[in-house]
Design an enzyme around this catalytic site. Structure first.
Site, PDB file in Angstrom:
ATOM      1  N   GLU A 186      10.947 -11.802 -18.493  1.00 46.60           N
ATOM      2  CA  GLU A 186      10.529 -10.932 -19.611  1.00 46.60           C
ATOM      3  C   GLU A 186      11.657 -10.770 -20.634  1.00 46.60           C
ATOM      4  OE1 GLU A 186       9.180  -7.287 -17.800  1.00 46.60           O
ATOM      5  OE2 GLU A 186       7.776  -8.357 -16.522  1.00 46.60           O
ATOM      6  N   HIS A 190       4.253  -5.604 -19.944  1.00 48.18           N
ATOM      7  CA  HIS A 190       4.885  -4.633 -19.032  1.00 48.18           C
ATOM      8  C   HIS A 190       4.665  -3.196 -19.534  1.00 48.18           C
ATOM      9  CE1 HIS A 190       8.246  -4.295 -15.803  1.00 48.18           C
ATOM     10  NE2 HIS A 190       7.403  -3.266 -15.729  1.00 48.18           N
ATOM     11  N   ARG A 213       4.489  -4.662   5.106  1.00 46.14           N
ATOM     12  CA  ARG A 213       5.334  -5.120   6.218  1.00 46.14           C
ATOM     13  C   ARG A 213       4.927  -4.414   7.498  1.00 46.14           C
ATOM     14  NH1 ARG A 213      10.965  -4.257   3.200  1.00 46.14           N
ATOM     15  NH2 ARG A 213       9.867  -2.313   2.816  1.00 46.14           N
ATOM     16  N   THR A 214       4.637  -3.116   7.377  1.00 47.13           N
ATOM     17  CA  THR A 214       4.210  -2.358   8.556  1.00 47.13           C
ATOM     18  C   THR A 214       2.810  -1.801   8.315  1.00 47.13           C
ATOM     19  OG1 THR A 214       5.323  -0.449   7.590  1.00 47.13           O
ATOM     20  CG2 THR A 214       6.529  -1.663   9.275  1.00 47.13           C
ATOM     21  N   LEU A 271       0.856  -1.208   0.000  1.00 44.15           N
ATOM     22  CA  LEU A 271       0.000   0.000   0.000  1.00 44.15           C
ATOM     23  C   LEU A 271       0.884   1.246   0.000  1.00 44.15           C
ATOM     24  CD1 LEU A 271      -3.134   0.515   0.069  1.00 44.15           C
ATOM     25  CD2 LEU A 271      -2.821   1.132   2.472  1.00 44.15           C
ATOM     26  N   GLY A 272       1.781   1.312  -0.984  1.00 44.58           N
ATOM     27  CA  GLY A 272       2.627   2.499  -1.142  1.00 44.58           C
ATOM     28  C   GLY A 272       1.934   3.503  -2.051  1.00 44.58           C
ATOM     29  N   ARG A 273       2.747   4.269  -2.778  1.00 43.00           N
ATOM     30  CA  ARG A 273       2.185   5.275  -3.680  1.00 43.00           C
ATOM     31  C   ARG A 273       1.187   4.659  -4.663  1.00 43.00           C
ATOM     32  NH1 ARG A 273       7.899   6.882  -3.216  1.00 43.00           N
ATOM     33  NH2 ARG A 273       8.159   4.891  -4.252  1.00 43.00           N
ATOM     34  N   ILE A 274       1.601   3.570  -5.328  1.00 40.52           N
ATOM     35  CA  ILE A 274       0.715   2.973  -6.340  1.00 40.52           C
ATOM     36  C   ILE A 274      -0.433   2.215  -5.675  1.00 40.52           C
ATOM     37  CG2 ILE A 274       0.584   1.452  -8.340  1.00 40.52           C
ATOM     38  CD1 ILE A 274       3.634   1.944  -8.742  1.00 40.52           C
ATOM     39  N   ARG A 299       6.289  -6.915 -10.030  1.00 40.63           N
ATOM     40  CA  ARG A 299       7.412  -7.517 -10.741  1.00 40.63           C
ATOM     41  C   ARG A 299       7.100  -9.002 -10.881  1.00 40.63           C
ATOM     42  NH1 ARG A 299       9.514  -3.386 -12.783  1.00 40.63           N
ATOM     43  NH2 ARG A 299      11.367  -2.413 -11.917  1.00 40.63           N
ATOM     44  N   ASP A 306       0.808  -8.073 -15.998  1.00 36.35           N
ATOM     45  CA  ASP A 306       1.601  -7.130 -16.810  1.00 36.35           C
ATOM     46  C   ASP A 306       3.085  -7.433 -16.710  1.00 36.35           C
ATOM     47  OD1 ASP A 306       1.846  -4.771 -18.485  1.00 36.35           O
ATOM     48  OD2 ASP A 306       2.665  -3.745 -16.728  1.00 36.35           O
TER      49      ASP A 306
HETATM   50  O1  A2R Z   1       7.509  -1.399   3.482  1.00 35.78           O
HETATM   51  P1  A2R Z   1       6.049  -1.155   3.835  1.00 35.78           P
HETATM   52  O2  A2R Z   1       5.548  -1.931   4.970  1.00 35.78           O
HETATM   53  O3  A2R Z   1       5.710   0.318   3.883  1.00 35.78           O
HETATM   54  O4  A2R Z   1       5.206  -1.675   2.558  1.00 35.78           O
HETATM   55  C1  A2R Z   1       5.635  -1.496   1.238  1.00 35.78           C
HETATM   56  C2  A2R Z   1       5.212  -2.708   0.434  1.00 35.78           C
HETATM   57  N1  A2R Z   1       6.120  -3.836   0.637  1.00 35.78           N
HETATM   58  C3  A2R Z   1       5.701  -5.032   1.068  1.00 35.78           C
HETATM   59  N2  A2R Z   1       4.479  -5.479   1.403  1.00 35.78           N
HETATM   60  C4  A2R Z   1       4.387  -6.755   1.826  1.00 35.78           C
HETATM   61  N3  A2R Z   1       5.445  -7.594   1.932  1.00 35.78           N
HETATM   62  C5  A2R Z   1       6.694  -7.190   1.604  1.00 35.78           C
HETATM   63  N4  A2R Z   1       7.744  -8.024   1.706  1.00 35.78           N
HETATM   64  C6  A2R Z   1       6.859  -5.843   1.145  1.00 35.78           C
HETATM   65  N5  A2R Z   1       7.927  -5.105   0.764  1.00 35.78           N
HETATM   66  C7  A2R Z   1       7.456  -3.872   0.453  1.00 35.78           C
HETATM   67  O5  A2R Z   1       5.212  -2.268  -0.920  1.00 35.78           O
HETATM   68  C8  A2R Z   1       4.879  -0.383   0.511  1.00 35.78           C
HETATM   69  O6  A2R Z   1       3.554  -0.291   0.988  1.00 35.78           O
HETATM   70  C9  A2R Z   1       4.849  -0.887  -0.938  1.00 35.78           C
HETATM   71  C10 A2R Z   1       5.828  -0.133  -1.852  1.00 35.78           C
HETATM   72  O7  A2R Z   1       5.419   1.186  -1.950  1.00 35.78           O
HETATM   73  P2  A2R Z   1       6.334   2.361  -2.570  1.00 35.78           P
HETATM   74  O8  A2R Z   1       7.714   2.239  -2.049  1.00 35.78           O
HETATM   75  O9  A2R Z   1       5.585   3.647  -2.381  1.00 35.78           O
HETATM   76  O10 A2R Z   1       6.447   2.007  -4.097  1.00 35.78           O
HETATM   77  P3  A2R Z   1       5.457   2.372  -5.313  1.00 35.78           P
HETATM   78  O11 A2R Z   1       5.800   3.689  -5.875  1.00 35.78           O
HETATM   79  O12 A2R Z   1       4.047   2.116  -4.899  1.00 35.78           O
HETATM   80  O13 A2R Z   1       5.927   1.263  -6.369  1.00 35.78           O
HETATM   81  C11 A2R Z   1       5.872  -0.133  -6.048  1.00 35.78           C
HETATM   82  C12 A2R Z   1       6.488  -1.004  -7.119  1.00 35.78           C
HETATM   83  C13 A2R Z   1       7.840  -0.586  -7.672  1.00 35.78           C
HETATM   84  O14 A2R Z   1       8.899  -0.891  -6.815  1.00 35.78           O
HETATM   85  C14 A2R Z   1       7.925  -1.340  -8.979  1.00 35.78           C
HETATM   86  O15 A2R Z   1       8.583  -2.561  -8.822  1.00 35.78           O
HETATM   87  C15 A2R Z   1       6.472  -1.603  -9.313  1.00 35.78           C
HETATM   88  O16 A2R Z   1       5.706  -1.002  -8.262  1.00 35.78           O
HETATM   89  O17 A2R Z   1       6.139  -1.027 -10.548  1.00 35.78           O
END
Ligand code: A2R
Length: 316
Positions: A260, A278, A174-175, A151-154, A231, A255
């Site tokens: 790929e 993609h 994770r949090t 639940l990050g930006r996207i 991914r 996607d």
């Molecule tokens: O680290 P947290 O708890 O804030 O959560 C992040 C979550 N996340 C995970 N959720 C569950 N299990 C995991 N092992 C895990 N690792 C990370 O992914 C956070 O809520 C989310 C990532 O959000 P952002 O850093 O804001 O990235 P955004 O801009 O939403 O893009 C996500 C991905 C990119 O890294 C590209 O690989 C793909 O979308 O296009």
């Protein structure tokens, strides 16, 4: 005055290349293209331009003593050895935020497309089959239960859109994000068991490899749909193919893929799957915004100025 030299991986987006070429002497894939001349060139290379899918190993960084910045065109940068960059004092930047809307839009498109059978319906009309009969009924999306892994930006942009469709929203990260107003589950399996559509939007890399495995897919169940816009590495593709072909889950919208641009042929003929190559951020507007940001990072980084969007691990 000669322009500063930078390294570019092959196949960078033309918008990014155009901006780079106006301000730098760009060497595309010089390690492969001119191995003999690379030793002389390497000490002059101040920046490295990469895409979200590029591999930038520590072994390459070690050959670039003058490198100040790796500017990735994409939000994901799991192919970059960030630890090696940190050791060498190299900045690594990406393009967060500017593509969130597009990726969220594509997640909704895949969800609606697989639930309502869009590819099959389109083919039905084009192949002249409509006069001969109808199609199987689809799955209603509005009002259904949506689970978001990440639940990050996207992820938040997807949640907003889900709310627009009257869906109940739950998530796992994770949090916990207490301010989000959405229902939290501690892991993907617990979330999958409670939703109709599971959308995956975490970063890639070792920390999320096969986060969506056979157990999670089994929890999602025969009525559940999986959408992956994160991914390919986040989903165990073999387990997914097994679940799709056995009726273990209802369908998938994908996607991204493990290897790929190669997509397992088993997926090609499945009617309950929607596949895109993609393209989540592939609109003119967003690719231009990504190019502008990636270029600005390259310019700042090579000039020794603070970069605009450093990857989180390297932020002070
Ligand atoms: O680290 P947290 O708890 O804030 O959560 C992040 C979550 N996340 C995970 N959720 C569950 N299990 C995991 N092992 C895990 N690792 C990370 O992914 C956070 O809520 C989310 C990532 O959000 P952002 O850093 O804001 O990235 P955004 O801009 O939403 O893009 C996500 C991905 C990119 O890294 C590209 O690989 C793909 O979308 O296009």
């Amino acid at each position: 005055m000669s322009l500063p030299d930078i390294y570019a991986v092959p196949g960078l987006h033309p918008f990014y290349m155009k901006a780079l070429e106006a301000h730098f002497t760009v060497h595309v894939d010089p390690v492969t293209k001119d191995p003999a001349g690379f030793a002389a060139l390497a000490p002059r290379l101040m920046g490295l331009a990469a895409s979200g899918e590029s591999k930038v190993p520590g072994s390459l960084l070690a050959q670039l003593p003058a490198l100040k910045v790796v500017s990735v065109f994409g939000v994901g940068y799991d192919g970059v050895d960030v630890a090696a960059a940190r050791e060498r004092g190299i900045a690594v930047t990406h393009t967060p935020g500017v593509l969130s809307d597009d990726v969220a839009d594509l997640a909704m498109l895949l969800m609606l497309g697989v639930a309502r059978g869009l590819p099959r319906a389109d083919q039905h009309v084009r192949n002249g089959l409509w006069p001969k009969g109808g199609l199987p009924l689809g799955r209603k999306v509005s009002g259904a239960r949506l689970g978001i892994v990440g639940l990050g930006r996207i992820g938040q942009a997807i949640a907003q859109r889900g709310q627009g469709f009257g869906m109940s929203i739950a998530y796992t990260t994770r949090t916990e994000k207490p301010g989000s107003g959405f229902t939290y589950f501690p892991n993907a399996k617990a979330l999958a068991a409670e939703v109709d559509f599971l959308i995956v939007i975490t970063p890639g890399g070792a920390g999320t490899k096969h986060l969506i495995n056979a157990e999670v897919l089994s929890a999602l169940g025969p009525q559940g749909f999986l959408i992956n816009v994160a991914r390919g590495s986040v989903v165990d593709e073999d387990a997914l193919i097994a679940a799709l072909s056995s009726g273990g889950i209802a369908g998938a919208g994908l996607d991204v893929f493990a290897n790929e641009p190669n997509v397992p042929e088993a997926l090609w003929s499945m009617p309950n799957v929607v596949l895109t190559p993609h393209i989540a951020s592939a609109t003119v507007q967003t690719r231009q915004a990504m190019a502008d940001l990636a270029f600005a990072n390259m310019q700042a980084g090579t000039a020794g100025q603070p970069v605009l969007t450093m990857v989180p691990e390297l932020q002070p």
